[in-house]
Structures are given as structure tokens and as C-alpha cells.
Design an enzyme around this catalytic site. Structure first.
Site, PDB file in Angstrom:
ATOM      1  N   GLU A 329       0.829  -1.199   0.000  1.00 21.10           N
ATOM      2  CA  GLU A 329       0.000   0.000   0.000  1.00 21.10           C
ATOM      3  C   GLU A 329       0.870   1.259   0.000  1.00 21.10           C
ATOM      4  OE1 GLU A 329      -3.592   1.978   2.694  1.00 21.10           O
ATOM      5  OE2 GLU A 329      -2.359   0.357   3.513  1.00 21.10           O
ATOM      6  N   HIS A 330       1.731   1.375   0.986  1.00 20.60           N
ATOM      7  CA  HIS A 330       2.647   2.520   1.091  1.00 20.60           C
ATOM      8  C   HIS A 330       4.084   2.007   1.090  1.00 20.60           C
ATOM      9  CE1 HIS A 330      -0.776   4.865   2.615  1.00 20.60           C
ATOM     10  NE2 HIS A 330      -0.941   3.974   3.567  1.00 20.60           N
TER      11      HIS A 330
END
Length: 436
Positions: A329-330
């Protein structure tokens, strides 16, 4: 907590890579979700109220959030909170307006041939704002502002209630600031079902957007089988940091814990080629965990020690390879040549460059998307932006010269495929002198 990548077993690698999707896609999760969804399909509002009582331990009198509740919530908030919400909203509007595509794009492809596309907003969407493990007005902002910028005329919002039957006041303040009227409270899975089929109170939507835990994500996947568009998968939260020995270990630890405190299903991973940094970060993590409230400490420990950890690789090339293989995601990049590394990462939902670009800044303030695919779906899908709420119609135009240029190709392929009316549409124009 510290692993050597080459010493990880197949089982460990699979758990770290598929932590989110494996829990969401379990047969048990789908079975439990299916019972609630089918009940809502058959019994509408009554089923949502029943599911909220059973699973959320809240007895609701109404699904709709009233204007009075919104005004009361607004009055209960400190001015500093409202000002911060306004700043976050402003930045999300700025970002989404800047990346919004033109409503009509046309290009001349050749002599007499024009083609392009027309951007059209979705007619009705259902936004899901999570609750339970915390209050998430920031999640509401990051999914609602793009829908407004896209021009969606009908926006419905669902949020699980607090134990006393209210909705988080900051979430309602965001609704007031954005002018959103259709807000409903109820069990998350049941509200996703309502968006899917429609009930007496909640209308069926064309697309469902919003993050959530395994049950909410499983419910959205079921909704997709019923022809409702969804984003896959927005949650549980996960992060990865790629760092070399130039990084500050205390800041690395703080940013890992930042994501790890979201919940038991969350994951936080550090990839580094420096054993010294790894040891310093581990020490800093253990020290900083002691400063967290007990519940958040429990979440963070599970996320870091069971779902994540510190992984040693031989060099940055291997770190990039692992990051691209796993998806995340990040991904924050803290290396001497951060942009060079970033340009080689092609599987992240979002890239953060340097230690000033914190995960918390993305969550609350910058305006870039914070509702992002997880569970390796970052390889296939993008975060929620204005484009998430648009569909496109192809637009084209030919003048006489353009059709003349294409006429031979049209007739030849029509004859090959056995569609005489296709070629006749050209021949009749020739008989009228429109084409040669």
C-alpha cells in the site's frame, strides 16, 4: 523480529506477502458475510438494524443521520479540529482538481480522423467510512472529495455507529463541510449489502468505495458478483520502508509504528541492507511501543512481530526486487539515492520519498489518496482519486476525407468476417457520390 530474507521459509514468505488477502478470502469470512448480505437482500432495513444489534451491539431506531445530529456534532468539536478538517479538505480538493482529466479530449489521428474520450461521472456511489478501531474523518475526506470533484450527483455514505448509537462527530463535521446529506449508520457488512441491492432507506449504487477490515472487504467482493463496481482491496493497512544506513533509526521506528497501530491485521515491514540500522530500529521500536496506550500497543506489536518485521537483504537491488514482488500500500524510501530507487518501484499504491514524507502526512494532510489497494492488489489497482468516480465514453468523428481513407479497410474486413451490411454502408455512400 529481524529476518534474513534468504533464511525465510516458504510459509513465512507466504504469510508476509498474502497476510491481508488470505484472511479476507477465507471461506469462513465469506460464509459469515453471506448470511448478513442475504438477510439484507430479503428484509431490507430491518436486516440492517438486526445486524447492527447482533454484531455491533447497538440498537438503532433509525438508519438515517438527522440534520440535528450533524449540527450537534459540529457544536461539540474544538475549533482546532474543524480548522484541521478544513485544511485537509482544501488540500484534497487541490490535488484532485489538478489531476482531473478534461471532460472532453479530442485529437486528430490522421487526415479527416478525430478521436478521443468524454469523461462522465458515475450517477450514484456508496461511500463506506470505517469505525470501531478509531474515528476516521480522514478516510471520509479522502474518498468523498474525489467524488465531488468528479461531479457525482448522488453520494450516499454509510458508517458504523458508536456504542451509544451516534456517529463520530468529526465524520459528521466533514459531511457538513462537504454538503453531504445522505448519511446512514449501521453495521458495515449490512450497509454494503444495502448499497448492493437497495432497501427502503438506502438506494442501490453503481460503485462502492471505502476501506475496511476483512468482513467489509469480503462484503464488497460479494457486491462485485452482483454487478456493483468496487475497488480491491482497501485494507487492512500495510506499509513498507526501504532504507539504507543513511536513515535515522528512530524516525524509521516511528513511521513503522505509525502504520502498525491501525489494527491487528495491519502490517509494517522494513527492508534494509544494513544490519546496524536493523538493530537500531528494533531497539527504537521496543522503546517507542512502551509509550503507546495499551490497545494501540497490542495492535502495533501484532502488526510488527507477527504480520511484519525487519528484513535484511544483501543490497538495494534486492530490496527493489522484493518490493516489486510483494506489492504494498505505502512504500517509503529512505536512501541516499531515493528518487533512483523510487523510479524502479512499480508495484506500490503510493511512494513516499524521504523521512519528511511521513505516513501520517498522507493520512491527514497532503491531499494525495489515502484509500489505497492492499494485499498485493497494488499491482493491479490504484488509489481513490477523482478518476475512481468517472467512466469514459469514446468519442470520434470522420469527415468525408477520413471516411474515404478508411473505406477500403472497412469493406475488406467486412467481407472477410461475413457482414455485407457493413460494406453496404460504404457502397451506398459511393453510389451517392459522397465517396469515390
Amino acid at each position: 523480529m529481524i529476518y534474513n530474507y534468504h533464511e525465510l521459509t516458504e510459509e513465512q514468505l507466504h504469510r508476509l506477502k498474502h497476510r491481508a488477502s488470505s484472511s479476507i478470502l477465507s471461506e469462513d469470512t465469506f460464509a459469515k458475510v453471506s448470511v448478513v448480505i442475504e438477510n439484507v437482500r430479503k428484509n431490507g432495513d430491518r436486516a440492517i438494524i438486526a445486524a447492527t444489534k447482533e454484531h455491533d451491539r447497538v440498537d438503532l431506531n433509525s438508519l438515517e443521520v438527522s440534520e440535528e445530529e450533524i449540527e450537534q456534532a459540529w457544536r461539540s468539536l474544538e475549533p482546532a479540529v474543524i480548522d484541521s478538517l478544513k485544511q485537509s479538505i482544501e488540500n484534497h480538493f487541490e490535488y484532485n482538481r489538478r489531476i482531473a482529466p478534461p471532460r472532453l479530449q479530442m485529437e486528430q489521428l490522421g487526415n479527416g480522423i478525430w478521436a478521443g474520450r468524454k469523461a462522465v461521472p458515475l450517477e450514484r456511489v456508496g461511500l463506506y467510512v470505517p469505525s470501531g478501531k478509531g474515528a476516521y474523518p480522514s478516510s471520509f475526506i479522502t474518498i468523498c472529495v474525489p467524488a465531488i470533484v468528479a461531479g457525482v450527483p448522488d453520494i450516499q455514505v454509510a458508517v458504523p455507529p458508536n456504542p451509544d448509537g451516534t456517529v463520530d462527530p468529526a465524520v459528521l463535521a466533514v459531511a457538513k463541510l462537504l454538503g453531504i446529506k445522505n448519511i446512514f449508520k449501521g453495521n458495515g457488512v449490512a450497509c454494503i449489502a444495502a448499497f448492493t441491492y437497495g432497501t427502503e432507506t438506502i438506494k442501490k449504487v453503481g460503485k462502492i468505495v471505502g476501506p475496511g477490515g476483512p468482513f467489509v472487504m469480503a462484503a464488497q467482493m460479494k457486491a462485485q458478483l452482483e454487478g456493483v463496481a468496487v475497488g480491491l482491496l482497501y485494507g487492512p493497512s500495510e506499509c513498507m520502508i526501504i532504507a539504507d544506513d543513511s536513515a535515522d533509526p528512530e524516525l524509521i521506528a516511528a513511521d513503522l509504528i505509525n502504520e502498525a497501530e491501525h489494527g491487528l491485521e495491519s502490517s509494517a515491514i522494513l527492508l534494509t541492507d544494513s544490519i546496524e540500522l536493523a538493530r537500531s530500529v528494533e531497539k527504537a521500536i521496543r522503546e517507542q511501543l512502551e509509550r503507546l496506550p495499551e490497545r494501540r500497543k497490542t495492535y502495533a506489536e501484532r502488526s510488527l512481530f507477527a504480520n511484519g518485521g525487519i528484513i535484511i537483504v544483501e543490497n538495494m537491488d534486492k530490496a527493489v526486487e522484493v518490493a516489486n514482488d510483494w506489492g504494498n500500500e505505502h512504500i517509503q524510501i529512505v536512501t541516499r539515492n531515493a528518487w533512483e530507487v523510487a523510479n524502479r518501484i512499480n508495484s506500490a499504491s503510493e511512494l513516499l520519498i524521504g523521512q519528511h514524507t511521513t505516513f501520517s502526512a498522507i493520512s491527514y494532510a497532503i491531499g494525495v489518496p489515502a484509500c489505497l489497494p492492499t494485499g498485493q492488489f497494488s499491482k493491479l489497482h490504484s488509489g481513490v482519486t477523482v478518476e475512481s468516480f468517472l467512466r469514459y465514453s469514446a468519442v470520434t468523428q470522420l469527415d468525408r476525407v477520413g471516411l474515404q481513407h478508411l473505406s477500403s479497410t472497412i469493406c475488406t474486413l467486412a467481407e472477410y468476417e461475413g457482414f455485407p451490411a457493413h460494406s453496404r454502408s460504404i457502397e451506398i455512400r459511393k453510389s451517392k457520390g459522397i465517396l469515390e
